[in-house]
Design an enzyme around this catalytic site. Structure first.
Site, PDB file in Angstrom:
ATOM      1  N   ARG A   1      -7.607  -0.274  -6.498  1.00  0.00           N
ATOM      2  CA  ARG A   1      -7.841   0.791  -5.502  1.00  0.00           C
ATOM      3  C   ARG A   1      -8.073   2.100  -6.260  1.00  0.00           C
ATOM      4  O   ARG A   1      -7.358   2.393  -7.221  1.00  0.00           O
ATOM      5  CB  ARG A   1      -6.649   0.914  -4.537  1.00  0.00           C
ATOM      6  CG  ARG A   1      -6.517  -0.305  -3.625  1.00  0.00           C
ATOM      7  CD  ARG A   1      -5.572  -0.039  -2.467  1.00  0.00           C
ATOM      8  NE  ARG A   1      -6.163   0.827  -1.477  1.00  0.00           N
ATOM      9  CZ  ARG A   1      -5.473   1.372  -0.472  1.00  0.00           C
ATOM     10  NH1 ARG A   1      -4.180   1.141  -0.340  1.00  0.00           N
ATOM     11  NH2 ARG A   1      -6.073   2.159   0.417  1.00  0.00           N
TER      12      ARG A   1
ATOM     13  N   ASP B   1      -1.875  10.703  -1.701  1.00  0.00           N
ATOM     14  CA  ASP B   1      -2.243   9.703  -2.711  1.00  0.00           C
ATOM     15  C   ASP B   1      -2.590  10.331  -4.047  1.00  0.00           C
ATOM     16  O   ASP B   1      -2.558   9.680  -5.086  1.00  0.00           O
ATOM     17  CB  ASP B   1      -3.430   8.874  -2.223  1.00  0.00           C
ATOM     18  CG  ASP B   1      -2.976   7.958  -1.110  1.00  0.00           C
ATOM     19  OD1 ASP B   1      -2.872   8.441   0.033  1.00  0.00           O
ATOM     20  OD2 ASP B   1      -2.683   6.792  -1.405  1.00  0.00           O
TER      21      ASP B   1
ATOM     22  N   ARG C   1       0.876  -1.173   0.000  1.00  0.00           N
ATOM     23  CA  ARG C   1       0.000   0.000   0.000  1.00  0.00           C
ATOM     24  C   ARG C   1       0.908   1.216   0.000  1.00  0.00           C
ATOM     25  O   ARG C   1       2.123   1.107   0.032  1.00  0.00           O
ATOM     26  CB  ARG C   1      -1.026  -0.017   1.157  1.00  0.00           C
ATOM     27  CG  ARG C   1      -0.711  -0.799   2.375  1.00  0.00           C
ATOM     28  CD  ARG C   1       0.443  -0.262   3.178  1.00  0.00           C
ATOM     29  NE  ARG C   1       0.254   1.153   3.443  1.00  0.00           N
ATOM     30  CZ  ARG C   1       1.203   2.026   3.646  1.00  0.00           C
ATOM     31  NH1 ARG C   1       2.487   1.642   3.631  1.00  0.00           N
ATOM     32  NH2 ARG C   1       0.968   3.292   3.870  1.00  0.00           N
ATOM     33  N   GLY C   2       0.275   2.408  -0.052  1.00  0.00           N
ATOM     34  CA  GLY C   2       1.074   3.621  -0.233  1.00  0.00           C
ATOM     35  C   GLY C   2       1.156   3.900  -1.731  1.00  0.00           C
ATOM     36  O   GLY C   2       1.457   2.992  -2.522  1.00  0.00           O
TER      37      GLY C   2
ATOM     38  N   GLN D   1      -1.900   2.384  10.153  1.00  0.00           N
ATOM     39  CA  GLN D   1      -0.613   2.374   9.437  1.00  0.00           C
ATOM     40  C   GLN D   1       0.480   3.086  10.238  1.00  0.00           C
ATOM     41  O   GLN D   1       1.664   2.739  10.127  1.00  0.00           O
ATOM     42  CB  GLN D   1      -0.748   3.053   8.062  1.00  0.00           C
ATOM     43  CG  GLN D   1      -1.521   2.237   7.039  1.00  0.00           C
ATOM     44  CD  GLN D   1      -2.986   2.621   7.007  1.00  0.00           C
ATOM     45  OE1 GLN D   1      -3.555   3.016   8.023  1.00  0.00           O
ATOM     46  NE2 GLN D   1      -3.605   2.494   5.846  1.00  0.00           N
TER      47      GLN D   1
ATOM     48  N   ASN E   1      -5.150  12.615   1.035  1.00  0.00           N
ATOM     49  CA  ASN E   1      -4.290  11.689   1.787  1.00  0.00           C
ATOM     50  C   ASN E   1      -5.164  10.929   2.781  1.00  0.00           C
ATOM     51  O   ASN E   1      -6.381  11.135   2.866  1.00  0.00           O
ATOM     52  CB  ASN E   1      -3.172  12.455   2.496  1.00  0.00           C
ATOM     53  CG  ASN E   1      -2.109  11.542   3.079  1.00  0.00           C
ATOM     54  OD1 ASN E   1      -1.639  10.620   2.397  1.00  0.00           O
ATOM     55  ND2 ASN E   1      -1.725  11.747   4.323  1.00  0.00           N
ATOM     56  N   LYS E   2      -4.562  10.064   3.528  1.00  0.00           N
ATOM     57  CA  LYS E   2      -5.270   9.206   4.480  1.00  0.00           C
ATOM     58  C   LYS E   2      -6.240  10.000   5.344  1.00  0.00           C
ATOM     59  O   LYS E   2      -5.922  11.107   5.786  1.00  0.00           O
ATOM     60  CB  LYS E   2      -4.227   8.470   5.338  1.00  0.00           C
ATOM     61  CG  LYS E   2      -4.770   7.509   6.359  1.00  0.00           C
ATOM     62  CD  LYS E   2      -5.701   6.464   5.763  1.00  0.00           C
ATOM     63  CE  LYS E   2      -5.055   5.660   4.654  1.00  0.00           C
ATOM     64  NZ  LYS E   2      -6.041   4.854   3.884  1.00  0.00           N
TER      65      LYS E   2
HETATM   66  O1  MRU Z   1      -4.398   3.245   2.451  1.00  0.00           O
HETATM   67  P1  MRU Z   1      -2.910   3.387   2.311  1.00  0.00           P
HETATM   68  O2  MRU Z   1      -2.140   2.766   3.422  1.00  0.00           O
HETATM   69  O3  MRU Z   1      -2.440   2.951   0.943  1.00  0.00           O
HETATM   70  O4  MRU Z   1      -2.686   4.960   2.407  1.00  0.00           O
HETATM   71  C1  MRU Z   1      -1.383   5.478   2.320  1.00  0.00           C
HETATM   72  C2  MRU Z   1      -1.321   6.937   2.498  1.00  0.00           C
HETATM   73  O5  MRU Z   1      -2.322   7.583   2.732  1.00  0.00           O
HETATM   74  C3  MRU Z   1       0.003   7.595   2.290  1.00  0.00           C
HETATM   75  O6  MRU Z   1       0.105   8.744   3.082  1.00  0.00           O
HETATM   76  C4  MRU Z   1       0.161   7.994   0.819  1.00  0.00           C
HETATM   77  O7  MRU Z   1      -0.097   6.918  -0.028  1.00  0.00           O
HETATM   78  C5  MRU Z   1       1.488   8.543   0.526  1.00  0.00           C
HETATM   79  S1  MRU Z   1       2.740   7.304   0.531  1.00  0.00           S
HETATM   80  C6  MRU Z   1       4.220   8.025   0.161  1.00  0.00           C
END
Ligand code: MRU
Length: 367
Positions: free
Chosen positions: A90, A242, A53-54, A201, A252-253
């Site tokens: 995703r 993201d 993920r990320g 996370q 972002n998250k």
């Molecule tokens: O749901 P995830 O764990 O994929 O979300 C990740 C994030 O929100 C990160 O902050 C984002 O992808 C940046 S990673 C360099």
């Protein structure tokens, strides 16, 4: 980054030159399983079920997913099928579409017999590029930390949300790259790690990264940031993203927006670190235009952890009759973002700022 003294990236080609290896991140921090991806479908599952993920790592895994498909079947139909399957995994991280477009653009004009070799070469290049981009993000971002260190005594306190560390990229991380480089320069830093419910996370991944590298840090509940900022205990926020729009809105998250609001109210600089493939030049208004992933409610009503007997297990934290609602991302409007730390430098979070930093995209953004 090193794990128990051994250097790792988050994704790499297996010794057979065909299969792809990843770390199953759903099992961290209590276990460190390396998993083989042997088909495109397995790569799709790894992205969808968040073994990887990320945003940057999702893109890199999709690129290798295309390569696995080309090794199995390099036909036009298989290429189109792989694009569709991987794209559907995703919805929010734009690096996924960026990597798939890049791979399809390269592979489609080639004869099928040439596609597998070209796909593996390009996937490896995408990974190497990501590492270099993130290293450069760190070089630009470390100046912010250095400037704060020069005017205060004691550690520079940095708050981060979710995991934008090396596990979310191929190496270095985006938000964490300036932190690693500050540590290398001998700057005293301390990191506040938001736990980042519902999937934690921060608790599972960023804390593990910080601990593995010996970087002073504390895990905090998601609601603690505002309080710490009011008390002057946060010098700087750095988060990942993201998808960032052409006008600098940052997706972002979930929970990032609330941190940005608290940062603005308390005069704390709020920076977003991002590689350029995370910019969606086709989109301007992030709140209106970015698709927000809705995940299962059980991620909210249940929680994973290790019990005192050493068993990793999941428990329910709410009544049986209570459903969970789980929007996985939010959008922080550009006006709350102090700056965007990119591989080319720190840009103002605005259409003009991004266009000046990436003039080759300015025309597309203006359309
Ligand atoms: O749901 P995830 O764990 O994929 O979300 C990740 C994030 O929100 C990160 O902050 C984002 O992808 C940046 S990673 C360099």
């Amino acid at each position: 980054m090193k794990v128990n003294g051994i250097p790792y990236r988050s994704i790499w080609l297996g010794s057979d030159g065909r299969n792809v290896q990843i770390i199953d991140q759903t099992r961290l921090p209590h276990d460190f399983p390396v998993v083989d991806l042997t088909t495109m479908d397995e790569a799709a599952v790894a992205i969808r079920d968040m073994w990887v993920r990320g945003a940057p790592l999702i893109g890199a895994t999709a690129a290798y997913g295309m390569a696995l498909q080309m090794a199995d079947d390099p036909s036009d139909a298989a290429l189109a099928h792989a694009y569709d399957v991987l794209h559907a995994t995703r919805p929010t991280a734009i690096n996924l579409r960026w990597a798939l477009d890049d791979m399809r653009g390269l592979l489609a004009p080639l004869a099928p017999s040439d596609r597998a070799e070209a796909a593996y070469a390009r996937a490896a290049e995408i990974c190497d590029e990501d590492v270099e981009i993130n290293r450069r993000i760190g070089e630009h971002g470390v100046a912010l930390i250095e400037a704060i260190a020069a005017r205060k005594s004691g550690p520079v306190n940095i708050l981060t949300h979710c995991n934008a560390g090396w596990l979310a990229t191929v190496d270095w991380g985006t938000a964490t790259s300036p932190i690693y480089q500050a540590v290398e320069r001998g700057i005293d830093v301390h990191v506040w790690v938001d736990e980042t419910r519902p999937r934690n996370q921060g608790a599972h991944l960023t804390s593990w990264e910080m601990a593995s590298h010996g970087i002073p840090h504390h895990l905090i509940v998601d609601n603690a940031g505002g309080h710490l900022m009011q008390r002057g205990q946060v010098d700087l926020c750095i988060v990942g993203t993201d998808r960032t729009t052409a006008q600098g809105d940052v997706c972002n998250k979930i929970g990032t927006y609330l941190k940005a609001l608290a940062a603005q109210d308390n005069g704390v600089p709020f920076y977003v670190a991002l590689p350029s493939p995370t910019i969606d030049w086709r989109v301007r208004d992030g709140v209106a235009e970015i698709p927000i992933e809705e995940r299962g409610g059980d991620e909210v009503t249940r929680i994973w952890g290790r019990d005192d007997t050493g068993q990793v297990r999941q428990v329910q934290i709410s009544p049986d009759a209570t459903p969970g609602a789980n929007p996985a991302f939010d959008v922080t409007p550009a006006r709350l973002v102090t700056g965007l730390i990119t591989e080319r430098g720190i840009a103002p979070a605005s259409a003009e700022g991004l266009a000046a930093m990436f003039p080759e995209h300015a025309a597309a953004a203006a359309e």
